[in-house]
Design a protein around this motif. Structure first.
Motif, PDB file in Angstrom:
ATOM      1  N   UNK A 185      -8.759  15.374  -0.048  1.00  0.00           N
ATOM      2  CA  UNK A 185      -8.327  14.027   0.339  1.00  0.00           C
ATOM      3  C   UNK A 185      -6.962  14.046   1.023  1.00  0.00           C
ATOM      4  N   UNK A 235       0.835  -1.188   0.000  1.00  0.00           N
ATOM      5  CA  UNK A 235       0.000   0.000   0.000  1.00  0.00           C
ATOM      6  C   UNK A 235       0.874   1.244   0.000  1.00  0.00           C
ATOM      7  N   UNK A 267     -15.020   9.101  -5.914  1.00  0.00           N
ATOM      8  CA  UNK A 267     -13.938   8.449  -6.644  1.00  0.00           C
ATOM      9  C   UNK A 267     -14.128   6.943  -6.656  1.00  0.00           C
ATOM     10  N   UNK A 299     -14.687  16.625   4.527  1.00  0.00           N
ATOM     11  CA  UNK A 299     -15.451  17.869   4.599  1.00  0.00           C
ATOM     12  C   UNK A 299     -16.129  18.089   3.247  1.00  0.00           C
ATOM     13  N   UNK A 330      -7.218  12.601 -10.364  1.00  0.00           N
ATOM     14  CA  UNK A 330      -8.377  12.046 -11.075  1.00  0.00           C
ATOM     15  C   UNK A 330      -9.656  12.791 -10.715  1.00  0.00           C
ATOM     16  N   UNK A 331      -9.686  13.360  -9.537  1.00  0.00           N
ATOM     17  CA  UNK A 331     -10.879  14.086  -9.094  1.00  0.00           C
ATOM     18  C   UNK A 331     -10.903  15.491  -9.691  1.00  0.00           C
ATOM     19  N   UNK A 348     -12.496  18.196 -14.000  1.00  0.00           N
ATOM     20  CA  UNK A 348     -13.359  19.333 -13.713  1.00  0.00           C
ATOM     21  C   UNK A 348     -12.764  20.648 -14.207  1.00  0.00           C
ATOM     22  N   UNK A 381      -3.101   8.573  -3.055  1.00  0.00           N
ATOM     23  CA  UNK A 381      -3.968   9.714  -2.757  1.00  0.00           C
ATOM     24  C   UNK A 381      -3.694  10.860  -3.739  1.00  0.00           C
ATOM     25  N   UNK A 428      -5.410  10.040  -6.856  1.00  0.00           N
ATOM     26  CA  UNK A 428      -6.872  10.208  -6.686  1.00  0.00           C
ATOM     27  C   UNK A 428      -7.249  11.678  -6.800  1.00  0.00           C
ATOM     28  N   UNK A 459      -8.162   1.975 -10.120  1.00  0.00           N
ATOM     29  CA  UNK A 459      -7.067   1.257  -9.473  1.00  0.00           C
ATOM     30  C   UNK A 459      -7.249  -0.256  -9.546  1.00  0.00           C
ATOM     31  N   UNK A 471      -5.670  15.210   5.710  1.00  0.00           N
ATOM     32  CA  UNK A 471      -5.209  14.507   6.913  1.00  0.00           C
ATOM     33  C   UNK A 471      -4.177  13.448   6.609  1.00  0.00           C
ATOM     34  N   UNK A 472      -3.769  13.344   5.350  1.00  0.00           N
ATOM     35  CA  UNK A 472      -2.915  12.226   4.971  1.00  0.00           C
ATOM     36  C   UNK A 472      -1.481  12.387   5.452  1.00  0.00           C
ATOM     37  N   UNK A 483     -14.079  23.411  -3.625  1.00  0.00           N
ATOM     38  CA  UNK A 483     -15.468  22.956  -3.538  1.00  0.00           C
ATOM     39  C   UNK A 483     -15.563  21.442  -3.401  1.00  0.00           C
ATOM     40  N   UNK A 484     -14.414  20.786  -3.340  1.00  0.00           N
ATOM     41  CA  UNK A 484     -14.418  19.328  -3.245  1.00  0.00           C
ATOM     42  C   UNK A 484     -13.704  18.909  -1.962  1.00  0.00           C
ATOM     43  N   UNK A 485     -13.984  17.696  -1.500  1.00  0.00           N
ATOM     44  CA  UNK A 485     -13.273  17.231  -0.305  1.00  0.00           C
ATOM     45  C   UNK A 485     -11.759  17.262  -0.539  1.00  0.00           C
TER      46      UNK A 485
END
Lengths: 481, 246
Positions: A166, A51, B179, B169, A63-64, A68, A57, A60, A83, A169-170, A162-164
């Motif tokens: 990710x 992992x 996702x 959030x 990709x998010x 947009x 992340x 990701x 994935x 907190x990583x 406007x998006x979480x």
């Protein structure tokens, strides 16, 4: 992940060709697809066995965010892969290639520095308008189109407000590239668009001087120094750097985000209006601050935990709008100009941080040469500029937030719209001619601007029915033929 | 497929009507009700009839703890809920009770699991109030998206490839990309008794084709509902709670 990328691999209709680049976290491949007739590249993250959290992340996030985004300053996304088989993002290939080789030739001729700076800042302004902060701007992450636009890539550390988030907190260490990372990013703030302006400042510094403002630190300790240590002023390294350019670069590199440019559009505005950049002590600096000053800053900064961040990217952009005021300076427009001035002052009470760009248009003939001088032989451009400054004398703003520009063009409305578009203007304020026969025949400039401008437009009118108005005060007067 | 997700209607006719009108304006393919159609509010009969009609039209509907109690099951409840429930039971017909008793505890469609509370032992009605509390739900199912209610405060959590569950959030009214590399759990806010400080009906719009979820709020005539609560002789706290949204 079951598949590893290799030349000839087929996945979801894409065929992998040559490997174009191997980076720390991903490989880039040329790909083809029978349904997509354009040069494309595929980015595949290099995921270590087991992992590999950070890489996953980051990918990701890309990709998010990437699907947009739109416009010339980002690569167009064709497809993404999950994935479960093999994660990838396919985008158009950017024809002009990487900006890195250009950057490696720094210091560049100053005209090139200014021109490249304008294109980079325009790209970042476009990204911020789409609610995204890049947070890893560096020369490797800029590509160029043949048409000149800079294209930003690698959104693995980016933040879409406007998006979480990710990444929030990583990680427990600051994320970014050490030579360009902003102080607040070092303090782990991920929601300030002004962090990108700091990175731009660091890159402009390098383009102009051939070195990074704080060298190439390899430890976080080395990064931390920029919280109190000022860089060598560019003019100390390269004396022909104009004072206004040093002002722009050092302002972008301010430690406190509040002291930087507040938006990329503001920075772009200064780059395209060099004569009107208000010079401060920064512009004249020829050496670094003395040790006493640095020591004082160290005492404050070593304890700092964070700088105040804006509520959102959009809120930050909206709090410091660029407002264009198009003024009619003809005698017939005098009353209207007075009313417009009052409206501008009222606007400044609700938008205290706005920047006002006063504009007047000299209408030129569509065909043939125009006289640049009037019947008395005065240079019209200069005359108008003087008049414009006199009109704006009643606006109480510091110099760096008040500019004057005289435009020329056969179509005044279009000239105003083009200026607003080119400068990322947020709001246009202008007067409207009263109802009159002239307007019926000539058309209304304000109506054209309202209909076609890409930003908000406020139109100011004189109240009808009061004292008799002069007939048909044209917003923009014609040059005497 | 576009799915409107409504939960914790709690016999609030004005809120239910307002959301259904908003849902119609947005255009959806299917409606899902995540339970607690009755309890607390002044219009249990009407809300049951409306839910019955929606189910007849193809809507998904699962059972909540208040529905369960109204249908005769013994449920541990707060004094306030108990008082309202006793009032509610007197106002439900046999048809209503049969409808509520017939509802399943979970439903699945399009890779989405619909459940009133935690997906792990739904009959225990555990509250999903944090990422830690979401872990059992992710363990209980392989569904890519778990939608639940019960809490009356919206929440979003994801479970990544490494099995790490984190709260995310989010902002209302903006589509959140779900996702494909993660599994997701959304606690949808309450239609009829929001408790997050906003006195507007909460619901969610899921677009399975685009893999997006949007938390939405719909204003409704909260004054009328509060007046009805008072006129019905229901506890005053229930009226105040509606007016304040908490």
């Amino acid at each position: 992940m079951q598949l590893r990328p290799h030349e000839g691999l087929q996945i979801d209709g894409f065929t992998l060709g040559e490997k174009l680049h191997t980076g720390g976290f991903a490989t880039i491949w040329a790909v083809t697809h029978p349904d997509h007739d354009l040069p494309m590249v595929m980015k595949v993250p290099t995921i270590l066995d087991g992992y590999d959290g950070p890489t996953i992340v980051g990918f990701e996030v890309e990709q998010m965010i990437m699907p947009r985004l739109s416009g010339p300053h980002v690569p167009k996304v064709i497809a993404t892969g999950g994935f479960d088989v093999m994660p990838y993002i396919v985008t158009e290939m950017i024809d002009g290639g990487s900006f890195l080789p250009v950057f490696q030739k720094a210091p560049l001729p100053l005209s090139d520095v200014i021109e490249i700076a304008a294109r980079m800042v325009a790209a970042v302004a476009d990204l911020h308008r789409q609610h995204v902060i890049h947070l890893d701007l560096k020369p490797e992450n800029f590509l160029q189109r043949k048409t000149g636009e800079m294209v930003m890539v690698d959104f693995g550390l980016s933040r879409h407000d406007q998006l979480p988030d990710l990444l929030a907190e990583e990680f427990t260490i600051p994320m970014g590239t050490y030579p360009y990372i902003a102080p607040e990013q070092y303090l782990r703030c991920r929601d300030d668009p002004r962090s990108d302006l700091f990175a731009l400042g660091a890159m402009l510094y390098a383009l102009a001087t051939g070195r990074n403002p704080w060298g190439t630190p390899e430890t976080l300790r080395g990064v931390r120094k920029r919280l109190w240590r000022d860089p060598e002023p560019p003019r100390a390294i390269r004396p022909e750097v104009p004072e206004w350019l040093q002002e722009i670069i050092l302002r972008a590199l301010s430690v406190d985000p509040m002291r930087r440019y507040q938006t990329a559009a503001q920075m772009a505005f200064d780059l395209s209006h060099p004569q009107q950049v208000a010079l401060t002590a920064r512009a004249h600096k020829v050496r670094r601050d003395g040790w006493l000053q640095v020591f004082d800053r160290w005492r404050v900064m070593r304890k700092i935990r964070r700088f105040t961040a804006p509520v959102s990217v959009a809120a930050q952009l909206a709090s410091v709008p660029i407002i264009v005021v198009a003024v009619d300076l003809s005698p017939q427009g005098e009353r209207l100009a007075e009313v417009l001035l009052r409206a501008v002052k009222r606007m400044l009470t609700i938008e205290p941080d706005a920047r006002i760009a006063c504009v007047n248009v000299i209408k030129t003939a569509r065909i043939g040469l125009d006289q640049g001088t009037d019947d008395q032989g005065n240079n019209l451009h200069v005359v108008r500029l003087v008049q414009l400054k006199a009109w704006a004398g009643g606006i109480d703003l510091p110099d760096h937030r008040l500019t004057y520009t005289v435009l020329e063009g056969p179509d005044p409305g279009q000239a105003i719209i083009d200026y607003a578009t080119a400068n990322g203007v947020d709001h246009i304020m202008m007067g409207a001619r009263g109802h009159s026969t002239t307007r019926r025949y000539l058309g209304s400039v304000s109506a054209q601007v309202v209909a076609e401008a890409h930003c908000s437009v406020t139109v100011i009118r004189l109240r009808e029915g009061g004292a008799a108005e002069p007939a048909a005060p044209p917003l923009v007067e014609a040059v005497p033929a | 497929m576009r799915i409107a997700v409504l939960t914790d209607i709690h016999a609030n006719r004005e809120a239910f009507e307002a959301v259904l009108a908003d849902v119609a304006a947005h255009g959806v393919d299917r409606i899902a009700l995540l339970g607690d159609i009755v309890g607390y509010g002044p219009d249990p009969g009407w809300c049951c009839d409306q839910a019955t009609a929606l189910v007849a039209g193809g809507a998904i509907c699962v059972r909540g703890n208040h529905d369960n109690a109204a249908a005769g099951a013994a449920e541990a409840m707060s004094t306030l809920a108990r008082k309202a429930l006793d009032w509610t039971r007197d106002r439900l017909g046999d048809g209503h009770v049969d409808f509520l008793a017939s509802l399943p505890l979970t439903a699945e469609a399009e890779g989405v699991l619909f459940v009133h509370a935690s997906a792990s032992h739904p009959e225990d009605w555990s509250y999903v109030t944090s990422d830690t509390k979401a872990i059992p739900s992710f363990r209980a199912t392989t569904a890519r998206l778990i939608l639940c209610g019960h809490v009356h405060v919206p929440l979003l959590a994801s479970c990544d490839l490494g099995g790490m569950v984190r709260e995310q959030a989010f902002r209302s009214s903006l589509p959140i990309p779900l996702l494909p590399s993660r599994r997701w759990l959304a606690v949808v806010g309450s239609v009829g008794q929001p408790r997050d400080g906003v006195a507007q009906a909460g619901w969610a719009l899921v677009d399975t084709a685009r893999a997006e979820l949007t938390f939405r709020r719909t204003p409704y005539d909260v004054q009328t509902t509060a007046a009805k609560v008072r006129a019905a002789g229901l506890p005053e706290d229930l009226a105040v709670r509606l007016l304040q949204g908490k």
